[in-house]
Write an enzyme that holds these catalytic residues in place. Structure first.
Site, mmCIF file in Angstrom:
data_model
loop_
_atom_site.group_PDB
_atom_site.id
_atom_site.type_symbol
_atom_site.label_atom_id
_atom_site.label_comp_id
_atom_site.label_asym_id
_atom_site.label_seq_id
_atom_site.Cartn_x
_atom_site.Cartn_y
_atom_site.Cartn_z
ATOM 1 N N SER A 67 5.666 -3.334 -4.077
ATOM 2 C CA SER A 67 7.084 -3.147 -3.755
ATOM 3 C C SER A 67 8.020 -3.965 -4.625
ATOM 4 O O SER A 67 8.695 -4.890 -4.165
ATOM 5 C CB SER A 67 7.287 -3.431 -2.285
ATOM 6 O OG SER A 67 6.393 -2.612 -1.585
ATOM 7 N N ASP A 109 7.048 0.587 -1.213
ATOM 8 C CA ASP A 109 6.997 0.557 0.263
ATOM 9 C C ASP A 109 7.960 1.545 0.921
ATOM 10 O O ASP A 109 7.670 2.092 1.990
ATOM 11 C CB ASP A 109 7.208 -0.873 0.812
ATOM 12 C CG ASP A 109 8.425 -1.585 0.255
ATOM 13 O OD1 ASP A 109 9.130 -0.996 -0.570
ATOM 14 O OD2 ASP A 109 8.663 -2.748 0.650
ATOM 15 N N ARG A 159 -1.421 -7.330 2.550
ATOM 16 C CA ARG A 159 -2.379 -6.746 3.487
ATOM 17 C C ARG A 159 -3.354 -5.821 2.788
ATOM 18 O O ARG A 159 -2.987 -5.117 1.844
ATOM 19 C CB ARG A 159 -1.672 -5.879 4.532
ATOM 20 C CG ARG A 159 -0.559 -6.556 5.231
ATOM 21 C CD ARG A 159 -0.196 -5.785 6.452
ATOM 22 N NE ARG A 159 0.783 -4.743 6.137
ATOM 23 C CZ ARG A 159 1.297 -3.956 7.061
ATOM 24 N NH1 ARG A 159 0.909 -4.042 8.321
ATOM 25 N NH2 ARG A 159 2.198 -3.059 6.743
#
Ligand code: BGC
Length: 455
Positions: free
Chosen positions: A148, A201, A85
């Protein structure tokens, strides 16, 4: 339409016999939970001492928590799960956040090819987002990069990839600074953005939740992969060589997915072993492989394949889908566990239409549903052990704290949170009430914005 009929004959093994054999393998009793938890706390402590232990316990270089008054607009790029994203995060002060985002699917060739291909794809996506949203680029825009995977972080904006997880495998990225790789790709595309913070994350989830709940001390991801970050006292991190820290605290990225890679306490069984043998990171991420969304469906599939081969399920008749690795998705398990109809009609649909099983009899559907329940309950109980161990390590069992949790498994899998709570109760008794599990939606992206703001 003619109803399909069974064309085979076989001795049907008693359903309760099948189920109880599986329970013996998958149920984790309270005493075992406690043993795992004890070992977990020791491992957390060991990882803080020096590098080279199973739990990497990576200092995140984030040493201040937000107070909710931070303001401004930041770009965030979030790579780590199934989607990728790009977001614009507006911190409005007053603990309020607005988010504009665009999701991209990462093509398989970018996940497992050359580094440049992946990072060029990321830079292109940033460019698309900036153009579509008319974001002015006269000055270099600061960007929080949520990446992440385990990195050896040496500054807020510097981190060397230690190894890929979750199915990614661009060999030439390992050992390189991922911030530099992204900055270079952005420069190649002439995108005027620079990476100001590299964020895991779990750290992002913790920070974004802390923006409106100052009692947040832990961030957890239960999604495609799993991991946790928490607030540690700098004095309790003997391996920290980064000099004095004003706040006296540091957020630690545990990388708990690797917990018990030596396989001494986890009840890793023959199905887990088979899945691990066939994975692209055999012997690694043991805890993650028993908990996270990438693997749960595959464990269920391994059990089904075995039962079919032993002719105790589906009359011994398989299908190409059942025989294909990762075809049984964790989302199917959610659907099956949500099926409360007396004949398990939705379970039948999943088996017949998505997995091409010719005739899943009611008995077979009940067995499959029980397999899903056993695999997912074990996952929730193990995730709970991790949370209880971290809270114990922080010495916050008495004072309590909020644990912000994000990820598709926690958000969408039925009963996951309640099963975790039950296990935390078994571990901490009445103190379980002090540990507040809260959904931290979009935390990994928002957190990157919050960290960029604090930087
Ligand atoms: C990665 C972690 C990450 C977790 C959740 C794991 O596979 O190693 O860095 O936090 O997945 O996304």
């Amino acid at each position: 339409m003619q109803k399909p009929t069974r064309k085979y004959t076989y001795r049907e093994v008693d359903e309760s016999e099948v189920v109880s054999a599986l329970e013996d393998i998958f149920v984790i009793r309270p005493q075992t939970l406690r043993n795992i938890c004890k070992h977990f706390v020791n491992e957390l402590t060991l990882g803080l001492k020096e590098d080279g232990h199973t739990l990497k316990m990576i200092p995140s270089y984030v040493s201040r928590r937000p107070n909710g008054k931070e303001t401004g607009s930041y770009l965030a790029l979030d790579l780590g799960g199934t989607n990728f994203r790009v977001c614009e995060v507006y911190l409005e002060g007053d603990s309020k956040v607005r988010l504009t985002q665009k999701k991209f699917t990462i093509p398989d060739y970018a996940k497992c090819g050359q580094s440049d291909v992946l990072f060029d794809f990321l830079a292109d996506s940033v460019l698309t987002f900036i153009t579509e949203n008319n974001i002015p680029t006269e000055t270099d825009i600061p960007l929080g990069f949520t990446f992440s995977f385990p990195v050896n972080q040496t500054a807020l904006d510097k981190g060397y990839l230690m190894g890929w997880t979750k199915g990614f495998d661009c060999k030439d990225t390992v050992g390189k600074d991922v911030v530099e790789l992204l900055n270079e790709a952005l420069a190649r595309k002439n995108v005027k953005v620079h990476v100001s913070a590299l964020v895991n994350d779990t750290v992002g989830t913790l920070m974004s939740h802390a923006y409106n709940d100052p009692g947040t001390f832990v961030g957890v991801i239960l999604g495609t992969g799993t991991n946790a970050a928490y607030v540690e006292k700098v004095s309790a991190i003997p391996k920290w060589k980064g000099g004095p820290v004003e706040s006296g605290e540091m957020i630690i990225n545990c990388e708990w997915g690797a917990f018990d890679n030596e396989r001494v306490v986890l009840p890793f069984n023959k199905y887990d072993q088979k899945m691990d043998d066939e994975s692209n990171n055999k012997g690694e991420q043991t805890f993650e492989k028993m908990i996270s969304g990438l693997y749960l469906g595959e464990i269920v599939r391994q059990v089904i394949v075995d039962l079919v081969q032993r002719r105790v399920l589906f009359g011994g008749i398989s299908s190409p889908e059942i025989e294909t690795p990762y075809k049984f998705e964790t989302a199917y398990m959610s659907r099956i566990e949500r099926d409360h109809s007396s004949d398990l009609l939705d379970t039948k649909l999943v088996l017949q239409e998505l997995l091409n099983v010719p005739y899943p009899a009611p008995r077979d559907r009940r067995i499959v549903r029980r397999i899903c329940e056993l695999v997912a309950t074990r996952a929730a109980r193990l995730a709970a052990v991790g949370v209880a161990a971290v809270v114990t390590k922080m010495d916050r069992v008495g004072d309590g704290c909020t644990v912000a949790i994000d990820g598709s498994v926690y958000e969408h899998y039925p009963h996951f949170g309640n099963r975790m709570k039950d296990a935390i109760h078994e571990l901490l008794g009445m103190f379980e009430e002090n540990v507040s599990l809260q959904l931290g939606k979009d935390g990994s992206s928002v957190g990157a914005g919050v960290i960029a703001a604090l930087a």
